[in-house]
Design a protein around this motif. Structure first.
Motif, PDB file in Angstrom:
ATOM      1  N   UNK A 211     -19.482  17.710  42.081  1.00  0.00           N
ATOM      2  CA  UNK A 211     -19.778  17.263  40.724  1.00  0.00           C
ATOM      3  C   UNK A 211     -19.173  15.885  40.463  1.00  0.00           C
ATOM      4  N   UNK A 212     -17.946  15.679  40.909  1.00  0.00           N
ATOM      5  CA  UNK A 212     -17.291  14.383  40.730  1.00  0.00           C
ATOM      6  C   UNK A 212     -18.014  13.304  41.520  1.00  0.00           C
ATOM      7  N   UNK A 213     -18.336  13.580  42.765  1.00  0.00           N
ATOM      8  CA  UNK A 213     -19.019  12.598  43.603  1.00  0.00           C
ATOM      9  C   UNK A 213     -20.401  12.266  43.052  1.00  0.00           C
ATOM     10  N   UNK A 214     -21.063  13.267  42.468  1.00  0.00           N
ATOM     11  CA  UNK A 214     -22.417  13.074  41.969  1.00  0.00           C
ATOM     12  C   UNK A 214     -22.526  12.149  40.783  1.00  0.00           C
ATOM     13  N   UNK A 215     -21.373  11.807  40.171  1.00  0.00           N
ATOM     14  CA  UNK A 215     -21.398  10.890  39.036  1.00  0.00           C
ATOM     15  C   UNK A 215     -20.541   9.648  39.281  1.00  0.00           C
ATOM     16  N   UNK A 216     -20.118   9.466  40.516  1.00  0.00           N
ATOM     17  CA  UNK A 216     -19.202   8.381  40.850  1.00  0.00           C
ATOM     18  C   UNK A 216     -19.819   7.471  41.902  1.00  0.00           C
ATOM     19  N   UNK A 217     -19.821   6.183  41.638  1.00  0.00           N
ATOM     20  CA  UNK A 217     -20.249   5.209  42.648  1.00  0.00           C
ATOM     21  C   UNK A 217     -19.089   4.934  43.608  1.00  0.00           C
ATOM     22  N   UNK A 218     -19.362   4.676  44.901  1.00  0.00           N
ATOM     23  CA  UNK A 218     -20.676   4.563  45.529  1.00  0.00           C
ATOM     24  C   UNK A 218     -21.232   5.887  46.053  1.00  0.00           C
ATOM     25  N   UNK A 219     -20.513   6.995  45.829  1.00  0.00           N
ATOM     26  CA  UNK A 219     -20.881   8.264  46.454  1.00  0.00           C
ATOM     27  C   UNK A 219     -22.265   8.754  46.027  1.00  0.00           C
ATOM     28  N   UNK A 220     -22.547   8.684  44.719  1.00  0.00           N
ATOM     29  CA  UNK A 220     -23.814   9.250  44.257  1.00  0.00           C
ATOM     30  C   UNK A 220     -25.016   8.531  44.874  1.00  0.00           C
ATOM     31  N   UNK A 221     -24.851   7.258  45.232  1.00  0.00           N
ATOM     32  CA  UNK A 221     -25.964   6.497  45.795  1.00  0.00           C
ATOM     33  C   UNK A 221     -26.376   6.932  47.180  1.00  0.00           C
ATOM     34  N   UNK A 222     -25.501   7.683  47.881  1.00  0.00           N
ATOM     35  CA  UNK A 222     -25.849   8.154  49.221  1.00  0.00           C
ATOM     36  C   UNK A 222     -26.041   9.671  49.247  1.00  0.00           C
ATOM     37  N   UNK A 223     -26.183  10.294  48.079  1.00  0.00           N
ATOM     38  CA  UNK A 223     -26.434  11.730  48.024  1.00  0.00           C
ATOM     39  C   UNK A 223     -27.786  12.060  48.644  1.00  0.00           C
ATOM     40  N   UNK A 224     -27.904  13.250  49.179  1.00  0.00           N
ATOM     41  CA  UNK A 224     -29.183  13.671  49.755  1.00  0.00           C
ATOM     42  C   UNK A 224     -30.280  13.738  48.710  1.00  0.00           C
ATOM     43  N   UNK A 225     -29.909  14.164  47.498  1.00  0.00           N
ATOM     44  CA  UNK A 225     -30.858  14.307  46.403  1.00  0.00           C
ATOM     45  C   UNK A 225     -30.387  13.511  45.211  1.00  0.00           C
ATOM     46  N   UNK A 226     -31.340  13.095  44.397  1.00  0.00           N
ATOM     47  CA  UNK A 226     -31.039  12.430  43.138  1.00  0.00           C
ATOM     48  C   UNK A 226     -31.550  13.286  41.973  1.00  0.00           C
ATOM     49  N   UNK A 227     -30.723  13.404  40.945  1.00  0.00           N
ATOM     50  CA  UNK A 227     -31.105  14.096  39.731  1.00  0.00           C
ATOM     51  C   UNK A 227     -31.260  13.034  38.656  1.00  0.00           C
ATOM     52  N   UNK A 228     -32.506  12.787  38.236  1.00  0.00           N
ATOM     53  CA  UNK A 228     -32.817  11.755  37.247  1.00  0.00           C
ATOM     54  C   UNK A 228     -33.206  12.409  35.929  1.00  0.00           C
ATOM     55  N   UNK A 229     -32.680  11.871  34.839  1.00  0.00           N
ATOM     56  CA  UNK A 229     -32.977  12.390  33.521  1.00  0.00           C
ATOM     57  C   UNK A 229     -33.578  11.295  32.660  1.00  0.00           C
TER      58      UNK A 229
END
Length: 233
Positions: A211-229
């Protein structure tokens, strides 16, 4: 992703409001059932008969009040206009669907039309800017090298599918009247976990890290999936 979605819902709608939710490509109904349990009126749209059967079986085991709040419709996500009137929903989910659609723009435009003004569009897509990561971390150097210049990939089911780039989807959402409001990464560290791996004893810590990585740069930019709202103007 569920935590991210709840964060967006709480920030956008009054607490206690019963929302009209459409889950396009609901699969086995995990998110649809979760939101119905939370008190929302949920419609699940799915074309795979096996997935519909699983979802209906799960729904049948719920209390009557939850069963009354959820309905399941067999249909293609590209035909939302056939089933519903424009502006019929407060929240539209489309999770894990775009990778199977060769031309996603018409689908996305149809989903945006389903939203009432101020409504929330939640998309979960394969990250086209990080396709080299999985083969690279597994030592498949040829696969990693090839992944830099494409949005096509073969998923774990052995199907040839496609990914989406954040920049392109940002432009698309703006063009259909549901501009990007927030985005997150999903499966930053856990994408290479083996299929069928058991739940670790420290799963809550794992989820906190993701959860922390998913909202923190640069980690979220290399996630396998993106959640866009996106939010309907």
């Amino acid at each position: 992703m569920a935590r991210q979605l709840d964060e967006q819902i709480v920030a956008r709608f009054p607490v206690g409001r019963r929302l009209r939710v459409l889950d396009v490509g609901m699969g086995q109904g995990t998110q649809a059932l979760r939101l119905a349990r939370a008190g929302h009126q949920v419609t699940g749209l799915e074309q795979d008969a096996k997935m519909i059967s699983v979802a209906r079986e799960a729904l049948a085991g719920e209390p009557e009040g939850i069963r009354e709040r959820m309905r399941i419709i067999e249909g293609d996500g590209r035909d939302t206009g056939v089933h519903f009137m424009p502006g019929s929903f407060d929240v539209v989910l489309c999770h894990g669907v775009l990778m199977y659609v060769e031309e996603p723009d018409p689908l996305l435009a149809g989903l945006a039309r389903m939203l009432a003004p101020g409504g929330l569009l939640s998309l979960l897509v394969r990250n086209g800017d990080a396709l080299a990561l999985r083969p690279g971390l597994s030592g498949d150097w040829a696969g990693a090298l090839a992944a830099f210049d494409t949005v096509a990939y073969r998923n774990r089911l052995g199907l040839d599918v496609r990914a989406d780039r954040l920049k392109d989807l940002t432009a698309t959402l703006a063009g259909i009247g549901a501009p990007l409001h927030a985005w997150y990464g999903v499966r930053v560290f856990t994408d290479t976990a083996a299929d069928g791996a058991g739940i670790p004893a420290d799963v809550e810590t794992l989820l906190a890290v993701e959860e922390k990585a998913g909202r923190t740069d640069p980690y979220r930019g290399v996630a396998a999936l993106l959640h866009l709202c996106g939010v309907r103007g």
